[in-house]
Design a protein around this motif. Structure first.
Motif, short mmCIF file in Angstrom:
data_model
loop_
_atom_site.label_atom_id
_atom_site.label_comp_id
_atom_site.label_asym_id
_atom_site.label_seq_id
_atom_site.Cartn_x
_atom_site.Cartn_y
_atom_site.Cartn_z
N PRO A 505 0.83 -1.21 0.00
CA PRO A 505 0.00 0.00 0.00
C PRO A 505 0.86 1.25 0.00
CG PRO A 505 0.00 -1.03 2.17
CD PRO A 505 0.72 -1.97 1.25
N SER A 506 0.36 2.24 -0.70
CA SER A 506 1.08 3.51 -0.81
C SER A 506 0.25 4.60 -0.16
CB SER A 506 1.35 3.85 -2.28
OG SER A 506 0.14 3.91 -3.00
N CYS A 507 0.77 5.19 0.89
CA CYS A 507 0.11 6.29 1.61
C CYS A 507 1.11 7.43 1.71
CB CYS A 507 -0.35 5.85 2.99
SG CYS A 507 -1.56 4.50 2.98
N SER A 508 0.66 8.60 1.31
CA SER A 508 1.55 9.75 1.30
C SER A 508 1.63 10.43 2.66
CB SER A 508 1.09 10.77 0.24
OG SER A 508 -0.26 11.16 0.49
N ARG A 509 0.59 10.30 3.49
CA ARG A 509 0.53 11.01 4.76
C ARG A 509 0.85 10.04 5.90
NH1 ARG A 509 -4.82 13.96 7.38
NH2 ARG A 509 -3.75 15.03 9.10
N THR A 510 1.66 10.51 6.84
CA THR A 510 2.03 9.71 8.01
C THR A 510 1.69 10.51 9.26
OG1 THR A 510 3.83 8.64 6.81
CG2 THR A 510 3.88 8.51 9.20
N VAL A 511 0.96 9.87 10.18
CA VAL A 511 0.58 10.50 11.44
C VAL A 511 1.05 9.62 12.58
CG1 VAL A 511 -1.41 11.68 10.43
CG2 VAL A 511 -1.69 9.41 11.44
N THR A 512 1.19 10.23 13.75
CA THR A 512 1.63 9.52 14.95
C THR A 512 0.51 9.53 15.98
OG1 THR A 512 3.91 10.22 14.56
CG2 THR A 512 3.39 9.39 16.74
N ALA A 513 0.21 8.36 16.52
CA ALA A 513 -0.83 8.22 17.54
C ALA A 513 -0.22 7.56 18.76
CB ALA A 513 -2.01 7.40 17.01
N LEU A 556 -7.02 0.26 20.21
CA LEU A 556 -8.19 0.27 19.34
C LEU A 556 -8.84 1.65 19.32
CD1 LEU A 556 -10.49 -0.94 17.68
CD2 LEU A 556 -11.48 -1.79 19.82
N GLU A 557 -8.93 2.29 20.47
CA GLU A 557 -9.50 3.64 20.52
C GLU A 557 -8.64 4.63 19.74
OE1 GLU A 557 -11.93 6.73 21.04
OE2 GLU A 557 -12.34 4.63 21.50
N ALA A 558 -7.31 4.45 19.77
CA ALA A 558 -6.44 5.33 18.99
C ALA A 558 -6.67 5.16 17.49
CB ALA A 558 -4.98 5.06 19.34
#
Length: 675
Positions: A505-513, A556-558
């Motif tokens: 999979p290719s995803c351009s956006r990366t977030v931190t949880a 799971l909530e994150a």
């Protein structure tokens, strides 16, 4: 002067004086003589009276072992009442009474007593009559083995990274080999027992193995360690020689790390390249010669079905030795460095983005192979060509489309195997079940599928493993598979039969949880602009739950928080519980409640287009930690987890886990904890 006399009495006659003191010596020799060498000769009472109970036991053990009986069956046979003096005739021990059925309780989340009405009883019959297991003798001839041997000195000279430091000296020098032994290994280097270490049905293969340079005949007193040898059938035809090195492995120290690359790293390396040249070494393990002073620790004793036997020693490295895989893999990495390709024991893959680059890497690899004397499956005239579609390690790769799937041969063999037919019928042995479900686990691992979707099958597997571990269930005992487990198996086999392509999979956006849980609170923090926070209280039903379950629930909530605010992103999930990190990364757990939470997590991620990458973080760096210890954020999304664990709530719990989020009952604000 007394006159010396010479006794003409037979030496065995002298033992009559000590017959009451040592009555078993003569009986033991009678069993060795082979006079009563068949089980059918032991049916008469006169045999027990003449030979004795111990001699009969010796013959029974030998014959049953030749027939392929398991150790527990042999122990039950010779431990029966016929050998305790209760009766004179040799009769089989009656079948053991059936054991208790499985206490199959997958819905027991914490400590609530609940067991569904599932019939998983099984029969436990000892195989003492009727059809006996097949003989261990494999028909055929030994497959050709290369006579080429590596030049270990030149191989060490090519080592620039120190991969072969001290590890290759173990097979080159006896002093280094002795240093690799354990401190208490001297007591195990005594003269081995001849009867227990003899490899039967192997003497007929000795001429071919000597011509290949694998075995060398020696005197019976030469070897210090005897390794049993046997043959198995290769998929390409012929027989493969296998040496059981467990006795040698027990007296040696643990080997160094093998440095085998993870499978998914190999897949990503292939998908990031455009061309690959694949080749493999011929009889790679046997190309490593053993020093003459080390060969005496790799002995074997070969014999026919009865009678003649010969003692040999290995002249090259065997696959059953625990140090052999590390030596083979590290040597392969010297011939093909990671910068030029990928090594998988005896498989070599030269990779590159252009055809010229991969051909250059392949030419360098061939040059090193010729320098050390390594033999491949083809020579310079038949060198491989760069390809973009190839089959390797049971996986088919398409580098043009950047995708892969399982090979068609592997799928066809699994779908048409006899073990799967027995499992589908609902009654199979534990061995057949493990073979089928092991293939399912391998498919899910290669394709990055999550085993938490097979809830009932995973719980059934856990119960079977517990029964097998405690000896309450035999490998060849017939069991009944519950219908819910069969539905999971059919779902998995349907996915395998489809054999869909897998793409990265290719995803351009990366977030931190960040997610964390305490005894009664949970919190999830999403690092975006502006930051998002969700926190709440665990209900009373969560109070007896383990912290591991609570950490998975907070994770799971994150993920649900990320699905609401940043769909279609790569989520770097930070968790400070190592067990929860491993469970989320693998996609399954041995705990049923954790599997339910993981199932809901990955379903939520699939619907929102999220890609989860979990990492461990220490507690003092956990951003969400303070929000589980009484700190209330005014803009936090409040909620309370509701996960029932009582019997009357099981159906509701499963429906919530399968169809949607866990219920948020009420919106109770968090109260600050007392300092």
């Amino acid at each position: 002067m007394e006159r010396s006399t010479v006794s003409l009495v037979h030496p065995l006659r002298k033992r009559k004086r000590n017959r009451r003191r040592r009555p078993r010596q003569r009986r033991k020799g009678c069993a060795r003589s082979g006079r009563y060498s068949s089980l059918c000769d032991l049916s008469g009472s006169c045999v027990v009276e003449k030979v004795g109970v111990r001699a009969v036991k010796t013959v029974v053990r030998r014959e049953a072992k030749d027939l392929g009986w398991r150790a527990d069956e042999i122990g039950d046979l010779v431990g029966g009442p016929c050998f305790r003096g209760q009766q004179k005739h040799w009769v089989p021990k009656p079948p053991r009474p059936s054991l208790k059925p499985f206490d199959y309780d997958p819905y027991k989340l914490v400590d609530g007593p609940f067991s569904p009405d599932v019939d998983v009883s099984y029969s436990s019959e000892l195989r003492v009559d009727g059809a006996s297991p097949p003989s261990r003798k494999a028909a055929g001839v030994i497959a050709p083995i290369t006579t080429q041997r590596l030049d270990l000195d030149k191989l060490v000279s090519l080592d620039r990274e120190g991969l072969l430091t001290d590890i290759l000296d173990v097979i080159r020098d006896e002093r280094c080999f002795l240093k690799a032994l354990r401190d208490d290994a001297s007591c195990d280097l005594r003269k081995p027992s001849m009867s227990r270490s003899t490899s039967r049905h192997m003497l007929e293969h000795l001429p071919s193995l000597v011509s290949y340079g694998v075995f060398r005949e020696v005197a019976p007193s030469t070897p210090k360690v005897i390794l049993p040898a046997f043959t198995v059938t290769k998929k390409s035809g012929g027989l493969r020689l296998v040496c059981d090195g467990r006795k040698l492995n027990r007296i040696m120290r643990p080997p160094p790390k093998m440095l085998l690359p993870p499978l998914h790293d190999v897949i990503n390396r292939f998908l990031s390249s455009n061309f690959v040249i694949h080749c493999d070494a011929r009889s790679w393990f046997y190309q490593f010669p053993l020093a003459p002073s080390v060969q005496k620790y790799f002995g074997s004793r070969l014999s026919a079905a009865r009678g003649e036997h010969k003692t040999v020693t290995l002249q090259s490295m065997c696959m059953g030795w625990s140090w052999a895989p590390a030596i083979a893999q590290r040597s392969a990495m010297v011939l093909l460095p990671p910068s030029e390709g990928v090594c998988w024991v005896d498989n070599f893959f030269c990779v590159g983005n252009t055809a010229e680059e991969v051909q250059r890497n392949y030419a360098n690899f061939l040059q090193r192979c010729h320098a050390v004397g390594a033999e491949l499956h083809w020579d310079d005239e038949g060198a491989g060509k760069p390809v973009s579609t190839f089959d390797a390690l049971g996986i088919f790769f398409d580098l043009e489309e950047k995708r892969y799937r399982m090979s068609d041969d592997w799928v066809r063999k699994l779908v048409s195997c006899d073990e799967l037919k027995c499992v589908r019928s609902g009654r199979c042995t534990a061995r057949q079940w493990y073979r089928v479900f092991g293939c399912i686990v391998w498919y899910y691992f290669v394709t990055n599928a999550k085993l938490c979707y097979l809830l009932d099958a995973m719980s059934f597997l856990r119960r079977m493993a517990s029964k097998l571990g405690y000896g309450e269930l035999g490998w060849d005992v017939e069991i009944q598979v519950p219908p819910s487990v069969l539905r999971n198996v059919e779902t998995a086999i349907g996915s395998i039969a489809t054999n869909a392509w897998v793409s990265k999979p290719s995803c351009s956006r990366t977030v931190t949880a960040w997610s964390d849980a305490s005894f009664d609170q949970w919190a999830a923090v999403l690092d975006i602009d502006p930051p998002r926070l969700s926190q709440g209280l665990f209900t009373d039903m969560w109070a007896p739950a383990h912290i591991f379950i609570k950490e998975v629930g907070a994770a799971l909530e994150a993920i649900q928080l990320c699905a609401r605010h940043c769909a279609g992103s790569v989520v770097q999930l930070m968790v400070d519980n190592l067990a929860a990190v491993h469970a989320i990364r693998r996609g399954h757990s041995s705990n049923f409640a954790a599997n339910l939470l993981l199932l809901n997590m990955y379903e939520t991620a699939a619907q929102a287009g999220l890609q989860i990458e979990v990492e461990w973080v220490p507690t003092h760096l956990q951003v969400a930690d303070k929000y589980t210890r009484g700190v209330v954020h005014p803009a936090a999304e409040q909620g309370v987890y509701f996960v029932p664990r009582r019997r009357e709530c099981i159906t509701s719990f499963r429906n919530h886990a399968r169809t949607g989020r866990f219920s948020r009952v009420g919106a109770q604000p968090l109260q600050p904890c007392r300092q």
